[in-house]
Write a protein that holds these residues in place. Structure first.
Motif, PDB file in Angstrom:
ATOM      1  N   GLY A  47       0.518  21.994  -1.458  1.00  0.00           N
ATOM      2  CA  GLY A  47       1.491  20.857  -1.813  1.00  0.00           C
ATOM      3  C   GLY A  47       1.868  19.760  -1.023  1.00  0.00           C
ATOM      4  N   PHE A  48       0.981  19.613   0.017  1.00  0.00           N
ATOM      5  CA  PHE A  48       1.183  18.152   0.687  1.00  0.00           C
ATOM      6  C   PHE A  48       0.121  17.410   0.222  1.00  0.00           C
ATOM      7  CE2 PHE A  48       3.507  20.324   3.684  1.00  0.00           C
ATOM      8  CZ  PHE A  48       4.358  19.565   4.394  1.00  0.00           C
ATOM      9  N   TYR A  49       0.481  16.081   0.148  1.00  0.00           N
ATOM     10  CA  TYR A  49      -0.459  14.893  -0.797  1.00  0.00           C
ATOM     11  C   TYR A  49      -0.562  13.973   0.541  1.00  0.00           C
ATOM     12  CZ  TYR A  49       4.597  14.165  -2.200  1.00  0.00           C
ATOM     13  OH  TYR A  49       5.858  14.114  -2.065  1.00  0.00           O
ATOM     14  N   PRO A  50      -1.728  13.192   0.246  1.00  0.00           N
ATOM     15  CA  PRO A  50      -2.003  11.987   1.180  1.00  0.00           C
ATOM     16  C   PRO A  50      -1.236  10.936   0.790  1.00  0.00           C
ATOM     17  CG  PRO A  50      -3.863  12.744  -0.273  1.00  0.00           C
ATOM     18  CD  PRO A  50      -2.797  13.705  -0.591  1.00  0.00           C
ATOM     19  N   LEU A  51      -0.679  10.031   1.890  1.00  0.00           N
ATOM     20  CA  LEU A  51      -0.027   8.674   1.391  1.00  0.00           C
ATOM     21  C   LEU A  51      -0.519   7.804   2.604  1.00  0.00           C
ATOM     22  CD1 LEU A  51       3.422   9.843   0.744  1.00  0.00           C
ATOM     23  CD2 LEU A  51       1.837   9.448  -0.983  1.00  0.00           C
ATOM     24  N   ILE A  52      -0.476   6.694   2.125  1.00  0.00           N
ATOM     25  CA  ILE A  52      -0.401   5.467   3.008  1.00  0.00           C
ATOM     26  C   ILE A  52       0.726   5.248   3.605  1.00  0.00           C
ATOM     27  CG2 ILE A  52      -1.236   3.053   3.502  1.00  0.00           C
ATOM     28  CD1 ILE A  52      -3.773   5.003   2.523  1.00  0.00           C
ATOM     29  N   GLY A  53       0.959   5.366   5.030  1.00  0.00           N
ATOM     30  CA  GLY A  53       2.413   5.271   5.486  1.00  0.00           C
ATOM     31  C   GLY A  53       2.440   3.774   5.491  1.00  0.00           C
ATOM     32  N   TRP A  54       1.678   2.914   6.200  1.00  0.00           N
ATOM     33  CA  TRP A  54       1.679   1.619   6.275  1.00  0.00           C
ATOM     34  C   TRP A  54       0.372   1.087   6.483  1.00  0.00           C
ATOM     35  CZ3 TRP A  54       4.595   4.635   9.105  1.00  0.00           C
ATOM     36  CH2 TRP A  54       4.162   4.976  10.810  1.00  0.00           C
ATOM     37  N   LYS A  55       0.373  -0.370   6.153  1.00  0.00           N
ATOM     38  CA  LYS A  55      -0.756  -0.805   6.515  1.00  0.00           C
ATOM     39  C   LYS A  55      -0.326  -2.192   6.898  1.00  0.00           C
ATOM     40  CE  LYS A  55      -5.279  -3.005   5.023  1.00  0.00           C
ATOM     41  NZ  LYS A  55      -5.029  -4.419   5.522  1.00  0.00           N
ATOM     42  N   ILE A  56      -0.647  -2.519   8.262  1.00  0.00           N
ATOM     43  CA  ILE A  56      -0.384  -3.976   8.808  1.00  0.00           C
ATOM     44  C   ILE A  56      -1.714  -4.459   9.525  1.00  0.00           C
ATOM     45  CG2 ILE A  56       1.121  -4.937  10.628  1.00  0.00           C
ATOM     46  CD1 ILE A  56       2.929  -2.681  10.761  1.00  0.00           C
ATOM     47  N   GLY A  57      -2.330  -5.640   9.046  1.00  0.00           N
ATOM     48  CA  GLY A  57      -3.584  -6.142   9.333  1.00  0.00           C
ATOM     49  C   GLY A  57      -4.477  -5.131   9.252  1.00  0.00           C
TER      50      GLY A  57
ATOM     51  N   ALA B 109       8.369  -7.876   4.230  1.00  0.00           N
ATOM     52  CA  ALA B 109       8.063  -6.445   4.074  1.00  0.00           C
ATOM     53  C   ALA B 109       8.412  -5.636   2.809  1.00  0.00           C
ATOM     54  CB  ALA B 109       8.660  -5.587   5.333  1.00  0.00           C
ATOM     55  N   LEU B 110       7.734  -4.939   2.192  1.00  0.00           N
ATOM     56  CA  LEU B 110       8.124  -4.192   1.092  1.00  0.00           C
ATOM     57  C   LEU B 110       7.369  -2.864   1.211  1.00  0.00           C
ATOM     58  CD1 LEU B 110       6.857  -6.183  -2.335  1.00  0.00           C
ATOM     59  CD2 LEU B 110       9.070  -6.269  -1.195  1.00  0.00           C
ATOM     60  N   VAL B 111       8.084  -1.755   1.304  1.00  0.00           N
ATOM     61  CA  VAL B 111       7.685  -0.255   1.840  1.00  0.00           C
ATOM     62  C   VAL B 111       8.521   0.710   0.768  1.00  0.00           C
ATOM     63  CG1 VAL B 111       9.405  -0.568   3.846  1.00  0.00           C
ATOM     64  CG2 VAL B 111       7.585   1.008   3.914  1.00  0.00           C
ATOM     65  N   ALA B 112       7.865   1.628   0.854  1.00  0.00           N
ATOM     66  CA  ALA B 112       8.298   2.766   0.127  1.00  0.00           C
ATOM     67  C   ALA B 112       9.221   3.597   1.131  1.00  0.00           C
ATOM     68  CB  ALA B 112       7.095   3.726  -0.394  1.00  0.00           C
TER      69      ALA B 112
ATOM     70  N   PHE C 116       0.668  -1.162   0.064  1.00  0.00           N
ATOM     71  CA  PHE C 116      -0.005  -0.069  -0.025  1.00  0.00           C
ATOM     72  C   PHE C 116       0.863   1.318  -0.049  1.00  0.00           C
ATOM     73  CE2 PHE C 116      -3.169  -3.117   1.293  1.00  0.00           C
ATOM     74  CZ  PHE C 116      -4.247  -2.914   0.639  1.00  0.00           C
ATOM     75  N   SER C 117       1.989   1.263   0.752  1.00  0.00           N
ATOM     76  CA  SER C 117       2.799   2.516   0.688  1.00  0.00           C
ATOM     77  C   SER C 117       3.301   2.945  -0.659  1.00  0.00           C
ATOM     78  CB  SER C 117       3.778   2.481   1.812  1.00  0.00           C
ATOM     79  OG  SER C 117       4.751   1.165   1.494  1.00  0.00           O
TER      80      SER C 117
ATOM     81  N   ARG D  99      -0.589  -5.397  -1.481  1.00  0.00           N
ATOM     82  CA  ARG D  99      -0.773  -6.015  -0.037  1.00  0.00           C
ATOM     83  C   ARG D  99      -0.506  -5.279   0.894  1.00  0.00           C
ATOM     84  NH1 ARG D  99      -3.278  -9.671  -2.755  1.00  0.00           N
ATOM     85  NH2 ARG D  99      -2.076 -10.998  -4.074  1.00  0.00           N
ATOM     86  N   ASP D 100      -0.521  -5.890   2.329  1.00  0.00           N
ATOM     87  CA  ASP D 100      -0.066  -5.237   3.486  1.00  0.00           C
ATOM     88  C   ASP D 100       1.402  -4.922   3.271  1.00  0.00           C
ATOM     89  OD1 ASP D 100      -2.652  -5.370   4.325  1.00  0.00           O
ATOM     90  OD2 ASP D 100      -1.998  -6.424   6.280  1.00  0.00           O
ATOM     91  N   THR D 101       1.766  -3.929   4.111  1.00  0.00           N
ATOM     92  CA  THR D 101       3.303  -3.445   4.305  1.00  0.00           C
ATOM     93  C   THR D 101       4.220  -4.516   4.824  1.00  0.00           C
ATOM     94  OG1 THR D 101       2.538  -1.080   4.450  1.00  0.00           O
ATOM     95  CG2 THR D 101       4.808  -1.600   4.725  1.00  0.00           C
ATOM     96  N   SER D 102       3.614  -4.965   5.998  1.00  0.00           N
ATOM     97  CA  SER D 102       4.352  -6.038   6.774  1.00  0.00           C
ATOM     98  C   SER D 102       3.589  -7.580   6.363  1.00  0.00           C
ATOM     99  CB  SER D 102       4.449  -5.699   8.290  1.00  0.00           C
ATOM    100  OG  SER D 102       4.934  -6.737   8.831  1.00  0.00           O
TER     101      SER D 102
END
Ligand SMILES: Nc1ncnc2c1ncn2[C@@H]1O[C@H](COP(=O)(O)OP(=O)(O)O)[C@@H](O)[C@H]1O
Ligand SMILES: O=P(O)(O)OC[C@H](O)CO
Length: 529
Positions: A315-325, A271-274, A214-215, A249-252
């Motif tokens: 110029g602030f944009y929304p992001l998904i930081g992480w999704k864990i469950g 884990a895959l993460v930006a 997701f990140s 998929r989930d980050t973790s």
């Protein structure tokens, strides 16, 4: 917990269950791997320079074959440096530069072109024409009207949505319009698209796993973070088939195992993460209001906005930081494109031999003698948002030495930090709880102190500044039960120094004013219309 042996020979004798996790960070300048023990200590490391290619002015690419060789090499070297065996690795976490993408042949696995970097400007005209198009105007006004009646945050965000070159979206459109081979493969449903994480996962599993997290997805400009899926509206607006995009998929998460042939054992990829989100996790910025400032190739300022997505005008944009469950953490982010790139450029010009020298050089002077640097090799991002701005030095004199030039470069990084931070305070109405810095350039005490002075806040610098590596390792460690929870990670974090404001912001007034003037004069430079 911290009683693990630090001596490599002793570690090799440890029982397998003690284990280690690997944190990889595939940045735009450096690709590195750290081996972490359960005390989150780095037991072995390896790093290689990423070779960016510049085939045409404004184009930035990475050769995937070279990157793959480097990726495998840094893992092998880091494990060797730690004095352990591959079978002692209990999990692998991969953090990657975002928005950089590739497409490849589904049947053969062969790529159609190099990675197109997030820094690449080939789509600048497409971005301009799309943002000025009648279709976008209709889209924005419809969203504004609908938002007026519904008060939906998603519609508000959509009403402010604009394309940028850093997002994957229009660079991918450029590829689809210009590479016949890719067009054909898309038509035949034989094309895979992937950001760096997806492609590495595909390679590590010898083509058996195709996914992103997701990140990473949320940074492509093709993802709807409100609905947590690829955006049907944006993809249909710019004609990108949804079938081209990987499952998210989930980050973790258990993404599968590395094919045994690669390292001799099947290491779990968990884990895959930006990279920016990973740095946020590594910094333990888990609470709403926590802020991190990463100064790597570019500068990225992120604030944890809890479960609320925030899009702002400046110029602030929304992001998904992480999704864990069930846990989904949102961030608001803004950035400046040229930070480490400016340092690297100055180094290539022989203004110094090692980036670490720049701090001393800047401190050896009272000021830059009126010399200003505009860090805009890749345009100026928020709050000015001008892709046609040029990089420049202004105020040069016969007495100007390389010391003044270096100081002006470092000052410009701190000034950009101030611009971003002030915009954040103005636009994101969440009280700041803490500020933590990381990335290669944060090793520079001059930039750190000046930033702390300019924003009048304490900034914490960790012992290990490679937070994207630690974040990826932390997420991997949580997935395999190597670490229990975030509370445990917080206890393991080590702060090196807290920079506290020493000078009043007013003392920088003159130089800031000068710099602001230089920035204005560099704007719109490359615009041909
Ligand atoms: N002491 C220092 N002062 C200024 N810049 C530094 C210092 N140490 C490293 N850097 C710069 O940090 C950049 C690399 O940062 P890093 O976070 O590793 O990049 P990325 O993750 O984007 O690949 C390089 O441009 C390097 O020149
Ligand atoms: O290469 P970095 O670490 O500066 O990060 C690049 C970003 O991920 C681009 O969005």
């Amino acid at each position: 917990m911290s009683g693990l042996p630090t001596d490599p020979e002793q570690r090799a004798q440890e029982p397998r269950h003690a284990g280690f996790v690997l944190g990889l960070d595939v940045g735009s300048t450096v690709i590195r791997c750290h081996v972490y023990d359960r005390a989150a200590r780095v037991c072995g490391s390896s790093a290689q320079k990423v070779e960016n290619l510049y085939p045409q002015i404004g184009w930035v690419e990475i050769d995937p074959d070279v990157l793959w060789i480097q990726f495998v090499a840094v893992i092998k070297e880091a494990v060797k440096a730690a004095g352990i065996q591959m079978n002692q690795i209990v999990g692998l976490g991969i953090s990657t530069q975002r928005g950089t993408f590739i497409t490849w042949n589904k049947k053969t696995g062969n790529h159609f072109h190099n990675f197109i970097s997030w820094q690449d400007l080939r789509a600048v005209e497409l971005v301009k024409s799309w943002n000025n198009s009648l279709l976008m105007k209709i889209f924005h006004s419809s969203c504004r009207v609908l938002h007026f009646f519904t008060r939906s945050k998603r519609l508000y965000a959509a009403s402010l949505f604009t394309f940028t070159t850093q997002q994957t979206s229009l660079r991918l459109v450029w590829i689809l319009q210009n590479l016949i081979e890719v067009q054909k493969a898309v038509e035949e449903e034989n094309c895979c698209f992937g950001t760096v994480d997806t492609w590495l996962l595909y390679k590590l599993t010898k083509g058996s796993v195709y996914a992103t997290d997701f990140s990473n997805a949320s940074t492509t400009g093709l993802f709807d973070p409100y609905k947590m899926c690829w955006s049907g509206i944006i993809t249909s607006l710019i004609s990108i088939p949804l079938s081209l995009l990987p499952p998210v998929r989930d980050t973790s998460h258990n993404f599968g195992s590395v094919d045994e042939e690669i390292f001799g054992v099947p290491i779990p990829i968990v884990a895959l993460v930006a990279d920016q989100q990973s740095a946020m996790f590594g910094e333990c910025c888990f609470q709403t209001g926590d802020v991190k400032l990463t100064m790597g190739t570019g500068t990225f300022l992120d604030v944890n906005t809890g479960n609320s997505l925030q899009q702002t005008i400046g110029g602030f944009y929304p992001l998904i930081g992480w999704k864990i469950g069930q846990e989904v953490v949102c961030l608001a982010e803004s950035n400046a494109g040229d930070t480490g790139t400016a340092i690297k450029w100055a180094q290539q010009l022989d203004l110094f031999t090692d980036a670490a020298e720049t701090e001393k050089m800047a401190k050896s002077l009272e000021d830059s003698e009126g010399v200003c640097f505009v860090p805009s090799f890749n345009g100026l991002q928020a709050p000015l948002n001008d892709p046609w701005a040029c990089a420049s030095f202004m105020g040069l004199k016969p007495s100007t030495s390389k010391y003044h030039l270096v100081r002006a470069i470092l000052e410009s990084i701190a000034f950009r930090n101030k611009q971003l931070y002030e915009m954040m305070k103005k636009e994101i109405h969440i009280p700041v709880t803490k500020i933590r810095a990381d990335g290669g350039v944060c090793k520079n005490g001059f930039v750190m102190q000046m930033t702390s002075d300019l924003i009048n806040e304490n900034i914490d610098r960790p012992v290990d500044v490679d937070m994207s590596c630690l974040g990826a390792a932390s997420l991997a460690g949580l997935a395999v039960g190597f670490w229990t929870d975030k509370e445990e990670l917080k206890k393991l974090r080590q702060s090196e120094v807290v920079f506290k404001p020493q000078k009043k912001c007013q003392e920088y007034e003159m130089s800031l004013e000068n710099w602001t003037k230089a920035v204005k004069r560099s704007m719109n430079w490359y615009n041909k219309t």
